[in-house]
Design an enzyme around this catalytic site. Structure first.
Site, PDB file in Angstrom:
ATOM      1  N   ASN A 161       0.809  -1.221   0.000  1.00 32.84           N
ATOM      2  CA  ASN A 161       0.000   0.000   0.000  1.00 32.84           C
ATOM      3  C   ASN A 161       0.847   1.278   0.000  1.00 32.84           C
ATOM      4  O   ASN A 161       0.323   2.368  -0.224  1.00 32.84           O
ATOM      5  CB  ASN A 161      -1.011  -0.027   1.152  1.00 32.84           C
TER       6      ASN A 161
ATOM      7  N   CYS B 149     -10.407  -4.937  -4.300  1.00 29.15           N
ATOM      8  CA  CYS B 149     -11.186  -5.887  -3.507  1.00 29.15           C
ATOM      9  C   CYS B 149     -12.586  -5.359  -3.243  1.00 29.15           C
ATOM     10  O   CYS B 149     -12.760  -4.158  -2.981  1.00 29.15           O
ATOM     11  CB  CYS B 149     -10.513  -6.126  -2.151  1.00 29.15           C
TER      12      CYS B 149
ATOM     13  N   ARG C 125     -17.362   1.542  -1.929  1.00 28.91           N
ATOM     14  CA  ARG C 125     -16.083   2.242  -1.742  1.00 28.91           C
ATOM     15  C   ARG C 125     -16.143   3.607  -2.434  1.00 28.91           C
ATOM     16  O   ARG C 125     -15.617   3.792  -3.534  1.00 28.91           O
ATOM     17  CB  ARG C 125     -14.921   1.381  -2.272  1.00 28.91           C
TER      18      ARG C 125
HETATM   19  C1  EPZ Z   1      -6.853   1.528   1.861  1.00 27.75           C
HETATM   20  O1  EPZ Z   1      -8.061   1.502   1.097  1.00 27.75           O
HETATM   21  C2  EPZ Z   1      -6.162   0.223   1.593  1.00 27.75           C
HETATM   22  N1  EPZ Z   1      -5.876   0.125   0.174  1.00 27.75           N
HETATM   23  C3  EPZ Z   1      -7.045  -0.938   2.068  1.00 27.75           C
HETATM   24  O2  EPZ Z   1      -6.262  -2.118   1.955  1.00 27.75           O
HETATM   25  C4  EPZ Z   1      -7.406  -0.747   3.543  1.00 27.75           C
HETATM   26  O3  EPZ Z   1      -8.339  -1.733   3.923  1.00 27.75           O
HETATM   27  C5  EPZ Z   1      -7.989   0.639   3.783  1.00 27.75           C
HETATM   28  O4  EPZ Z   1      -7.113   1.663   3.255  1.00 27.75           O
HETATM   29  C6  EPZ Z   1      -8.213   0.941   5.259  1.00 27.75           C
HETATM   30  O5  EPZ Z   1      -6.993   0.828   5.950  1.00 27.75           O
HETATM   31  C7  EPZ Z   1      -4.816   0.744  -0.328  1.00 27.75           C
HETATM   32  O6  EPZ Z   1      -4.036   1.392   0.361  1.00 27.75           O
HETATM   33  C8  EPZ Z   1      -4.575   0.586  -1.791  1.00 27.75           C
HETATM   34  P1  EPZ Z   1     -10.103   4.306   2.953  1.00 27.75           P
HETATM   35  P2  EPZ Z   1      -8.856   2.861   0.840  1.00 27.75           P
HETATM   36  O7  EPZ Z   1     -10.277   5.390   1.978  1.00 27.75           O
HETATM   37  O8  EPZ Z   1      -7.892   3.967   0.732  1.00 27.75           O
HETATM   38  C9  EPZ Z   1     -14.747   5.433   3.569  1.00 27.75           C
HETATM   39  C10 EPZ Z   1      -5.744  -4.279   1.292  1.00 27.75           C
HETATM   40  O9  EPZ Z   1      -6.223  -5.399   1.590  1.00 27.75           O
HETATM   41  N2  EPZ Z   1     -14.528   6.438   2.500  1.00 27.75           N
HETATM   42  O10 EPZ Z   1      -9.193   4.522   4.120  1.00 27.75           O
HETATM   43  O11 EPZ Z   1      -9.794   2.599  -0.284  1.00 27.75           O
HETATM   44  C11 EPZ Z   1     -14.681   4.015   3.016  1.00 27.75           C
HETATM   45  O12 EPZ Z   1     -15.916   3.622   2.466  1.00 27.75           O
HETATM   46  C12 EPZ Z   1      -6.655  -3.118   1.005  1.00 27.75           C
HETATM   47  O13 EPZ Z   1      -4.522  -4.073   1.192  1.00 27.75           O
HETATM   48  C13 EPZ Z   1     -15.548   7.343   2.203  1.00 27.75           C
HETATM   49  O14 EPZ Z   1     -16.630   7.308   2.778  1.00 27.75           O
HETATM   50  O15 EPZ Z   1      -9.661   2.959   2.196  1.00 27.75           O
HETATM   51  C14 EPZ Z   1     -14.269   3.240   4.237  1.00 27.75           C
HETATM   52  O16 EPZ Z   1     -15.402   2.957   5.021  1.00 27.75           O
HETATM   53  C15 EPZ Z   1      -8.085  -3.505   1.012  1.00 27.75           C
HETATM   54  N3  EPZ Z   1     -15.301   8.274   1.226  1.00 27.75           N
HETATM   55  C16 EPZ Z   1     -13.386   4.219   5.009  1.00 27.75           C
HETATM   56  O17 EPZ Z   1     -13.681   5.512   4.474  1.00 27.75           O
HETATM   57  C17 EPZ Z   1     -14.131   8.356   0.561  1.00 27.75           C
HETATM   58  O18 EPZ Z   1     -13.990   9.236  -0.295  1.00 27.75           O
HETATM   59  C18 EPZ Z   1     -11.877   3.990   4.872  1.00 27.75           C
HETATM   60  O19 EPZ Z   1     -11.536   3.881   3.500  1.00 27.75           O
HETATM   61  C19 EPZ Z   1     -13.114   7.453   0.878  1.00 27.75           C
HETATM   62  C20 EPZ Z   1     -13.330   6.495   1.861  1.00 27.75           C
END
Ligand code: EPZ
Length: 431
Positions: free
Chosen positions: A23, A117, A122
């Site tokens: 990541n 995934c 998302r």
């Molecule tokens: C990152 O995803 C990671 N992916 C994920 O890892 C990880 O599970 C996640 O962070 C949480 O730690 C990468 O780094 C490529 P978020 P990301 O934006 O950035 C909500 C793995 O297995 N949200 O932190 O997509 C969202 O729905 C992967 O390595 C909004 O509402 O996660 C979630 O509930 C899977 N609006 C929460 O925030 C937005 O605009 C956290 O998502 C963005 C996110």
């Protein structure tokens, strides 16, 4: 179709070296676009998400030179496109970091909505909010293209309504060359955010506060090439730690930053597992069944959601009843069905799972629902008596370098096998 075939029941013993963080690298590779220059990046994990990102950059005009299997030189001087079509972006979630990076370089980006995934809905509303705060106009086209453009990007305050890794990274990428000061509040604090900030600063950016919830970025006009080494993968390390504990083994997990593993270590210790910390390694050993514990996933420094499926396997064979509350993703318990087939007692209600520990698991044909679920299924197979066959292993290979060789070096009986489609149908009972 290829599968992992595991003959389980052997304690893992020996040493394993952790690779560079997936990541972090999937954010740092797009960040190279921001300098019209050559960057040399070391400790790149050889995984399919990285191959996909390098392929996209290559198609956009970057020149890629492999120095060895984990070091590349990437020359972004001749990138001449700000468009990333769906065929490419669907290959990995992190393709959306190209929006921030292309906006930062060209004031323009057209990138199709990404893949990755399936963990529930998302959204990217917080990314868009950040780009708009910096002066971009963002529209979503009918063909799912995100179209972002700005006359010029200007620093501004961005308050994120949810703690989002992706939005924090995308705002950083778009802001490093924006004129003036950008302040990202309620920023994510994951180790890979700090790694990206260190990379950007090595390229000449002025990013401060990464690792806290307020990141301040003074825009600079130009960035330059640099040499950089990616941090070790926190989640890969945690996966081997839990595998050692679940198989009642004794494993030295090398090339780690123990500080990044604190929440994982704390939960293992709470379950009665021995964890010894060294400067850049941890030893995990267990002689008996783990004890129960409750887990609530949280943004860093809380317990990482990306470790909850693996931990669920350990808790499924622990003494007593444990509860896991998932607070980041809506749909991260799909693996429970697979684990139940192996004899686990896991009851999911919305974002909570209640796990009644059983004495042991039994091998079964199962599948990897996503990357971390797949890693958890591997641990379940290593623990179980008899043979476990895991299909859909492409999910696992997105994020774990040489996973079969690494487990084999710890004494696991595991093979990657090719199965003809017809055999497949018979085994799945569909013939
Ligand atoms: C990152 O995803 C990671 N992916 C994920 O890892 C990880 O599970 C996640 O962070 C949480 O730690 C990468 O780094 C490529 P978020 P990301 O934006 O950035 C909500 C793995 O297995 N949200 O932190 O997509 C969202 O729905 C992967 O390595 C909004 O509402 O996660 C979630 O509930 C899977 N609006 C929460 O925030 C937005 O605009 C956290 O998502 C963005 C996110």
């Amino acid at each position: 179709m290829d599968k992992f075939v595991i003959n389980g029941g052997h304690p893992l013993k020996g040493e394993v070296t952790v690779s560079g963080a997936k990541n972090a690298v999937v954010a740092i590779l797009p960040a190279t676009i921001l300098a019209k220059d050559v960057c040399r990046i070391e400790n790149i994990p050889n995984i399919s998400d990285v191959t996909a990102m390098i392929n996209i950059l290559n198609i956009m005009g970057a020149k890629i030179k492999y120095i060895n299997k984990n070091t590349i030189e990437i020359d972004t001087r001749f990138i001449n496109s700000y468009v990333v079509e769906h065929e490419l972006s669907k290959q990995l979630r992190a393709s959306y970091y190209l929006i921030g990076a292309l906006l930062g370089r060209f004031n323009r980006a057209e990138v199709a909505m990404p893949g990755g995934c399936y963990l529930g809905v998302r959204p990217i509303d917080q990314h868009i909010k950040g780009f708009e705060a910096l002066g971009a106009t963002v529209t979503m086209e009918e063909n799912a293209m995100v179209n972002a453009r700005a006359d010029k990007l200007l620093g501004n305050s961005i308050y994120l309504d949810v703690v989002s890794v992706g939005a924090t990274i995308n705002c950083m990428l778009a802001a490093v060359r924006a004129r003036g000061l950008t302040i990202i509040e309620n920023a994510a604090k994951e180790p890979h955010i700090v790694d990206l900030a260190n990379f950007l600063n090595t390229m000449g950016a002025d990013v401060r506060g990464a690792g806290t919830d307020v990141i301040k970025i003074h825009g600079v006009e130009n960035l330059h090439g640099c040499e950089y080494s990616i941090i070790p993968d926190q989640i890969e390390a945690g996966t081997y730690m839990v595998a050692a504990a679940a198989t009642k083994g004794n494993v030295l997990v090398k090339n780690v930053i123990p500080k990044h593993l604190e929440s994982i270590t704390a939960k293992l210790v709470e379950c009665g597992i021995n964890v010894e910390e060294y400067d850049d390694a941890v030893r995990v050993s267990a002689t008996g069944r783990a004890g129960k514990c409750n887990i609530k996933t949280m943004p860093h420094p809380g317990f990482p959601t990306d470790m909850q499926p693996q931990f669920a396997v350990l808790l499924s064979i622990a003494k007593g009843t444990s509860i896991i509350s998932e607070s980041v993703w809506d749909n991260r318990f799909r693996y429970a069905e697979q684990l139940s087939r192996m004899g686990a007692q896991i009851h999911v209600n919305g974002k909570t799972a209640v796990i009644e520990g059983v004495e042991g698991l039994k091998g079964a044909p199962i599948k990897a629902d996503d990357l971390r679920a797949g890693a958890a299924m591997m641990i379940a197979g290593l623990v179980a008596t008899g043979v476990t066959e895991i299909e859909d292993i492409h999910h696992i290979e997105r994020g774990y370098e040489n996973v079969v060789d690494k487990f084999r070096s710890l004494g696991a009986d595991i093979q990657r096998k090719e199965f003809p489609d017809d055999d497949q149908k018979i085994q799945m009972g569909a013939g």
